[in-house]
Design a protein around this motif. Structure first.
Motif, PDB file in Angstrom:
ATOM      1  N   THR A  39     -48.832  27.602  45.119  1.00  0.00           N
ATOM      2  CA  THR A  39     -50.270  27.820  45.277  1.00  0.00           C
ATOM      3  C   THR A  39     -50.877  26.955  46.370  1.00  0.00           C
ATOM      4  OG1 THR A  39     -50.375  28.307  42.899  1.00  0.00           O
ATOM      5  CG2 THR A  39     -52.469  27.940  44.045  1.00  0.00           C
ATOM      6  N   TYR A  40     -50.419  25.698  46.471  1.00  0.00           N
ATOM      7  CA  TYR A  40     -51.063  24.747  47.385  1.00  0.00           C
ATOM      8  C   TYR A  40     -50.098  24.161  48.411  1.00  0.00           C
ATOM      9  CZ  TYR A  40     -54.639  24.932  43.740  1.00  0.00           C
ATOM     10  OH  TYR A  40     -55.581  25.362  42.837  1.00  0.00           O
ATOM     11  N   ASN A  41     -48.893  24.701  48.493  1.00  0.00           N
ATOM     12  CA  ASN A  41     -47.906  24.239  49.472  1.00  0.00           C
ATOM     13  C   ASN A  41     -47.538  22.763  49.305  1.00  0.00           C
ATOM     14  OD1 ASN A  41     -47.640  26.743  50.917  1.00  0.00           O
ATOM     15  ND2 ASN A  41     -49.640  26.337  51.827  1.00  0.00           N
ATOM     16  N   VAL A  42     -47.547  22.279  48.068  1.00  0.00           N
ATOM     17  CA  VAL A  42     -47.087  20.917  47.810  1.00  0.00           C
ATOM     18  C   VAL A  42     -45.566  20.922  47.845  1.00  0.00           C
ATOM     19  CG1 VAL A  42     -47.106  18.980  46.195  1.00  0.00           C
ATOM     20  CG2 VAL A  42     -49.109  20.488  46.373  1.00  0.00           C
ATOM     21  N   ALA A  43     -44.981  20.035  48.619  1.00  0.00           N
ATOM     22  CA  ALA A  43     -43.525  19.972  48.728  1.00  0.00           C
ATOM     23  C   ALA A  43     -42.911  19.790  47.338  1.00  0.00           C
ATOM     24  CB  ALA A  43     -43.104  18.837  49.641  1.00  0.00           C
ATOM     25  N   HIS A  44     -41.803  20.473  47.110  1.00  0.00           N
ATOM     26  CA  HIS A  44     -41.250  20.558  45.755  1.00  0.00           C
ATOM     27  C   HIS A  44     -40.873  19.197  45.176  1.00  0.00           C
ATOM     28  CE1 HIS A  44     -39.213  22.166  42.286  1.00  0.00           C
ATOM     29  NE2 HIS A  44     -38.089  21.584  42.642  1.00  0.00           N
ATOM     30  N   GLY A  45     -40.157  18.392  45.927  1.00  0.00           N
ATOM     31  CA  GLY A  45     -39.748  17.092  45.408  1.00  0.00           C
ATOM     32  C   GLY A  45     -40.939  16.196  45.117  1.00  0.00           C
TER      33      GLY A  45
END
Length: 385
Positions: free
Chosen positions: A275-281
């Protein structure tokens, strides 16, 4: 009866492991190398790979068109390029994005009848290894994708992540190469984010409702090795011994959740990522202590297992272990720090709840997650306690 596949058919580990590329069995000797951007080329790492291949009589083509969070459109373009080149090996070279994209491209290259991510979701029958095989060379220590049965691909239009997977383990790469020299150039922020992802895999797979003796063994090894190595990797980036240990931890974590499962931490991390392009790690690092507290407070079994993991590193309270590690490494404490638009978050909350509940990882959480639980967790992760 259950079937387990504990990693790739061959795992080459340690310094100079890259030279195992010369041993790949092939007739055409045509390698399609998938990377996320041009960083491996700029660092001279691609040349290391291609020098080994060329010295053994291979031809190759490189694809640098993969995003940090691989998207369906770049996968589709890669498949068309592969059809023209006709490789008999697909090499994912990079972090989880490159490796996941390579595996997804391979699926569609082998199965041209499918035209969308929805079509390859289980239980869709997949043909594999009739045209090519897969080798993954990890340059980061986080996803463990070099030994997992899934590939996480984002659809930016639907703001959803799809887990392209095959439950019998046939999507696990044929060969995994873990050479610490490739991870030594990773910036501190990336090292930390990837490391938190690896630790999350170990922790969640150990408490998942599908945990078993095989996944437990891998999870314990991943947790201990990763916890001991991550600080050194962050603070001494050229320490190849620590880098190797962190690569091993990441790989073991991938094997653990492939043979077990994950949980609501990943369900929430996937939701914020899509949704907000927050990096997965990074997302996992933020969510992890909140998910531990939730599960511990609602399940005696989960609480006991968390205490066991803490005990392996000389502590008692796993939530405190993670909070202290997170503080030391500079991981944000709330999602609001990376997604600052509170009004947008609040207006999207019910949509986010639905995404958490429908995420492929959430059902294996040791505590059943209701809509009220997901709503409370999302708010707690966003605002803090």
């Amino acid at each position: 009866m259950k079937t387990y596949k504990l990693g790739a058919d061959k795992i080459y580990f340690g310094e100079d492991a890259v030279f195992a590329l010369a041993e790949l069995p092939a007739e055409l000797r045509r390698a399609y190398i998938v990377m996320s951007g041009t960083i491996q080329k700029e660092l001279g790492q691609l040349k290391v790979i291609t020098d080994v291949l060329e010295s053994s009589g291979w031809t190759w083509r490189a694809n640098t068109d993969v995003e940090p969070e691989p998207c369906w459109e770049s996968v589709r373009r890669g498949v068309e390029d592969m059809k023209e080149f006709e490789p008999d090996w697909v090499i994912g070279f990079g972090g989880g994005s490159a490796m996941d994209a390579a595996k997804a491209m391979w699926v569609f290259y082998e199965n041209p009848q499918y035209k969308s991510l929805e079509e390859v979701m289980p239980p869709a029958p997949l043909t594999l290894r009739e045209r090519a095989r897969v080798c993954c060379i990890a340059t980061s220590a986080g996803t463990g994708s070099e030994c997992t049965r899934a590939a996480l691909i984002k659809d930016p239009v639907q703001k959803r992540k799809y887990s392209v997977r095959e439950y019998t383990g046939r999507l696990i790469p044929d060969v995994a190469i873990l050479d610490p020299a490739f991870s030594a150039t990773m910036p501190r922020r990336g090292t930390v984010a990837c490391g938190m992802d690896a630790l999350t895999h170990a922790i969640e797979s150990y408490v998942a409702n599908t945990a078993n003796v095989f996944s437990d063994a891998q999870a314990m090894g991943a947790w201990v090795a990763g916890y001991r190595a991550l600080r050194t990797c962050a603070n001494e980036p050229s320490n190849l011994s620590a880098r190797a240990d962190m690569l091993a931890a990441s790989c073991l974590g991938g094997i653990a959740f492939t043979n077990g499962a994950l949980g609501v931490c990943h369900g929430i991390a996937h939701t914020f990522g899509a949704t907000y392009n927050v990096a997965h790690g990074l997302a996992n690092g933020i969510v992890l202590p909140y998910s531990i507290a939730f599960n511990r407070d609602h399940s005696e079994t989960a609480a006991t297992r968390y205490e066991e993991l803490a005990g392996f590193v000389g502590a008692h309270d796993l939530e405190r272990v993670i909070l202290d590690l997170r503080s030391e490494l500079g991981v944000p404490t709330t999602m609001r720090e990376v997604v600052p638009d509170e009004a947008e978050f609040e207006s999207s909350l019910e949509v986010l709840v639905g995404k958490v509940l429908s995420d492929v990882c959430t059902p294996a959480n040791p505590v059943e997650v209701t809509a009220d639980d997901a709503r409370l967790l999302l708010r707690t992760v966003y605002y803090g306690e």
